[in-house]
Design a protein around this motif. Structure first.
Motif, PDB file in Angstrom:
ATOM      1  N   UNK A 185     -34.352   2.491  31.834  1.00 22.55           N
ATOM      2  CA  UNK A 185     -32.991   2.736  32.345  1.00 22.55           C
ATOM      3  C   UNK A 185     -32.947   2.518  33.856  1.00 22.55           C
ATOM      4  N   UNK A 186     -34.043   2.837  34.548  1.00 22.09           N
ATOM      5  CA  UNK A 186     -34.097   2.552  35.986  1.00 22.09           C
ATOM      6  C   UNK A 186     -33.961   1.056  36.239  1.00 22.09           C
ATOM      7  N   UNK A 187     -34.539   0.253  35.360  1.00 24.80           N
ATOM      8  CA  UNK A 187     -34.411  -1.207  35.511  1.00 24.80           C
ATOM      9  C   UNK A 187     -32.962  -1.636  35.256  1.00 24.80           C
ATOM     10  N   UNK A 188     -32.345  -1.052  34.230  1.00 26.57           N
ATOM     11  CA  UNK A 188     -30.933  -1.356  33.970  1.00 26.57           C
ATOM     12  C   UNK A 188     -30.084  -0.920  35.152  1.00 26.57           C
ATOM     13  N   UNK A 189     -30.518   0.143  35.819  1.00 28.91           N
ATOM     14  CA  UNK A 189     -29.802   0.640  36.994  1.00 28.91           C
ATOM     15  C   UNK A 189     -30.028  -0.175  38.251  1.00 28.91           C
ATOM     16  N   UNK A 190     -30.883  -1.196  38.177  1.00 27.17           N
ATOM     17  CA  UNK A 190     -31.030  -2.101  39.313  1.00 27.17           C
ATOM     18  C   UNK A 190     -32.102  -1.723  40.317  1.00 27.17           C
ATOM     19  N   UNK A 191     -32.969  -0.725  40.022  1.00 29.86           N
ATOM     20  CA  UNK A 191     -34.011  -0.367  40.984  1.00 29.86           C
ATOM     21  C   UNK A 191     -35.073  -1.444  41.116  1.00 29.86           C
ATOM     22  N   UNK A 192     -35.172  -2.310  40.116  1.00 33.15           N
ATOM     23  CA  UNK A 192     -35.960  -3.540  40.160  1.00 33.15           C
ATOM     24  C   UNK A 192     -37.473  -3.305  40.062  1.00 33.15           C
ATOM     25  N   UNK A 193     -38.034  -2.427  40.883  1.00 31.82           N
ATOM     26  CA  UNK A 193     -39.477  -2.144  40.820  1.00 31.82           C
ATOM     27  C   UNK A 193     -39.682  -0.637  40.997  1.00 31.82           C
ATOM     28  N   UNK A 194     -40.227  -0.020  39.964  1.00 31.91           N
ATOM     29  CA  UNK A 194     -40.433   1.436  39.954  1.00 31.91           C
ATOM     30  C   UNK A 194     -41.905   1.736  39.703  1.00 31.91           C
ATOM     31  N   UNK A 195     -42.404   2.833  40.287  1.00 37.27           N
ATOM     32  CA  UNK A 195     -43.707   3.357  39.875  1.00 37.27           C
ATOM     33  C   UNK A 195     -43.688   4.866  39.997  1.00 37.27           C
TER      34      UNK A 195
END
Length: 586
Positions: free
Chosen positions: A205-215
């Motif tokens: 969901x973070x990717x759908x939210x546009x954060x692009x790169x999460x860790x």
């Protein structure tokens, strides 16, 4: 209070002549002709302090009362030890502290075991007294390495444009391959949170939210049987990336592992890491987590076995099983009693035993050699890559059973014969696992990874006709036969995700109830994305050569999921249960 100037294990000859203050715990205590020698230990190691009655009789009397694990601080002048009294086994073995002041912070009861030399003490006992076990410098080194690895991980991801985001611990129960730990809600009676098995849906969901790169370096929880590489709560390095394919995620992960190996272990990894197809790993090594540090690969001789006169082999193939073997180079010299011991050892995996023969002087000898023609012997030897002087071992069994047994045999032989090179590490990727597999107990389709893993595009057409033949876009990272973690390219198409759920037996109502929040997010322009999760405990254990990940965790659980230190899980009061609307069978 005496203020520490140096850690015990850090003083060296360069500090001689300085007044130092060290703080720690009494290791050993010795009285030699009136001089009292005390080893003071902290997380860095020990240093020797000397109490001379001619210098300070009162201080000497106080030192004589000290015992193991008393906590104290000592002030004194650092000097070189007398000639012949040095201890080359410890870094501070050239120096000692001539004590001028002592401050006792607290006494200790006699410890239940010798802290510095616990010997063959069981890990469970050490964990019950973890506060004593931790006082050993070798235990500190484990946590220091773990700390170093995590700091480097954060720095690496930051340098590569990732954003650290914390995801919830109190969340919704969703199937990810293991049982959930449930937490009852006081404010919504009859409802439960689940502790996360992973942040899987949140990071998507973070990717759908546009954060692009999460860790995230995150705690996860799985209510499953504990073993050497599993704990009910564990820590993982979790990452997700948008607009990527498998190569991008694997390349990024390889960069992290190269950084860790270089800066923690001083080793250089050869990149890119080798990739092994899932089916090939099973055929050659019997497992999807192969140890590549040694040979002893597994070979299939079922076609030869099907035509031979040896009834055990032929019957196994006729009943749908397989005959597979391992070649042990130079193994013909192995004494018969050791071969017989292997035959007995393999029975723990449900096999009746092992078939075997030696190649000596250009002919097959011993074991089952007499049951085969020269042509059959030659065909099997060629298949296994056997040369003169080799020992050939065979298992005739159902596919899965024989696979498991030979996997363990391969590793057992490597350990027993000393075939694993010291200080050698072999990493690889295992790719192309099936999108679905059949649960042998229930007969139901299930998923090797999780239901959010995308199938290989050219295999999408197989989902309806033959789902177990479809491959997934998954990838697992393996180090020395231990799966460090894995990931995949995710499903970013709502219709395909619904199709996967239906194949797994979920109705649309069930999907809405359990995954409605996620399926709703997939309506609004999800990007192509993928990620990975790596087990911190496993990485640290492999780096240190430890077989049990509990050694890398400050307060781990036993095989029964019990905390030896606190006694958790434990009963709670009736008042607490009533407040949560829970009634037990007590």
């Amino acid at each position: 209070m005496l203020k520490r100037t140096h850690y015990c294990g850090e003083v060296r000859a360069a500090h001689v002549g300085q007044e130092v203050v060290v703080s720690g715990w009494v290791g050993s205590w010795r009285d030699h002709g009136g001089l009292v020698f005390i080893d003071v230990r902290d997380r860095t190691g020990p240093v020797q302090a000397v109490f001379n009655p001619e210098r300070n009789a009162e201080l000497h009397r106080a030192a004589a009362q000290l015992r193991s694990e008393y906590c104290l601080s000592i002030r004194g002048e650092l000097t070189m030890r007398p000639e012949g009294m040095q201890n080359p086994d410890i870094p501070t073995g050239e120096v000692e502290i001539i004590a001028s002041e002592l401050q006792l912070h607290s006494a200790s009861e006699p410890p239940p075991f010798e802290v510095e030399h616990p010997g063959d003490l069981s890990l469970d006992v050490r964990l019950r007294y973890r506060f004593l076990d931790m006082r050993r410098p070798e235990i500190f080194r484990v946590f220091a390495l773990r700390h170093r690895a995590l700091q480097l991980t954060r720095r690496y991801f930051d340098e590569n444009g990732f954003i650290e985001v914390e995801t919830p611990f109190l969340t919704k129960s969703t199937p990810e391959g293991a049982r959930d730990y449930l937490v009852p809600s006081r404010t919504v009676p009859g409802s439960f949170y689940a502790l996360p098995q992973s942040p899987q849906l949140f990071k998507q969901i973070l990717m759908i939210g546009g954060l692009d790169r999460y860790f995230q370096i995150v705690k996860c929880f799985r209510d499953e049987d504990v073993r050497a590489t599993r704990q009910p709560e564990f820590t993982q390095i979790d990452a997700e990336m948008s607009f990527v394919d498998e190569d991008d995620v694997m390349e990024c992960t390889e960069g992290l592992m190269a950084r860790l190996f270089r800066e923690v272990l001083g080793k250089e990894l050869s990149l890119p890491l080798p990739r092994i197809e899932y089916s090939d790993a099973l055929e050659r090594y019997g497992t999807d987590a192969p140890d590549l540090r040694f040979g002893l690969e597994i070979s299939d001789v079922s076609d030869v076995a099907a035509q031979c006169e040896f009834r055990v082999f032929r019957s196994a193939v006729e009943s749908g099983g397989r005959v597979r073997g391992i070649c042990v180079p130079g193994g013909a010299k192995m004494p018969r009693r050791e071969i017989d011991a292997l035959v007995e050892w393999i029975k723990q995996f449900g096999l009746a035993g092992l078939a075997w023969f030696r190649l000596e002087g250009g002919a097959a000898q011993g074991g089952v050699a007499k049951f085969f023609s020269e042509g059959e012997i030659a065909a099997m030897a060629e298949r296994l890559g056997a040369e003169d002087g080799a020992l050939l071992l065979f298992a005739a069994a159902p596919r899965r059973q024989g696979q498991v047994a030979l996997t363990h045999l391969r590793c057992h032989l490597a350990r027993e014969l000393g075939l694993i090179p010291e200080h050698r590490d072999e990493l690889c990727w295992v790719v192309g696992a099936p999108a679905f597999e059949m649960d042998p107990e229930t007969g139901q389709l299930t998923f090797p990874h999780h239901p959010f893993t995308a199938p290989v595009p050219e295999d999408v057409g197989l989902l309806e006709s033959d789902p177990t033949a479809a491959r997934s876009r998954a990838y697992d990272l393996v180090l020395n036969g231990v799966e460090l973690g894995g990931g995949s390219i995710r499903i970013a198409d709502r219709d395909l995700q619904m199709q996967i759920f239906k194949i797994l037996g979920y109705s649309e109502d069930a999907v809405e109830k359990r995954f409605g929040f996620f399926m709703n997010a997939l309506r609004y322009g999800p990007p192509p994305h993928g990620g990975i999760a790596l087990g911190v405990d496993r990485i640290v254990a492999c780096m240190l050569g430890l077989e049990d990940i509990r050694e890398t965790i400050a307060f781990p659980k036993t095989q029964r999921g019990v905390c030896m230190l606190t006694g958790a899980p434990s009963e709670v009061s009736e008042a607490q249960l009533k407040e949560l609307n829970i009634r037990t069978g007590r």
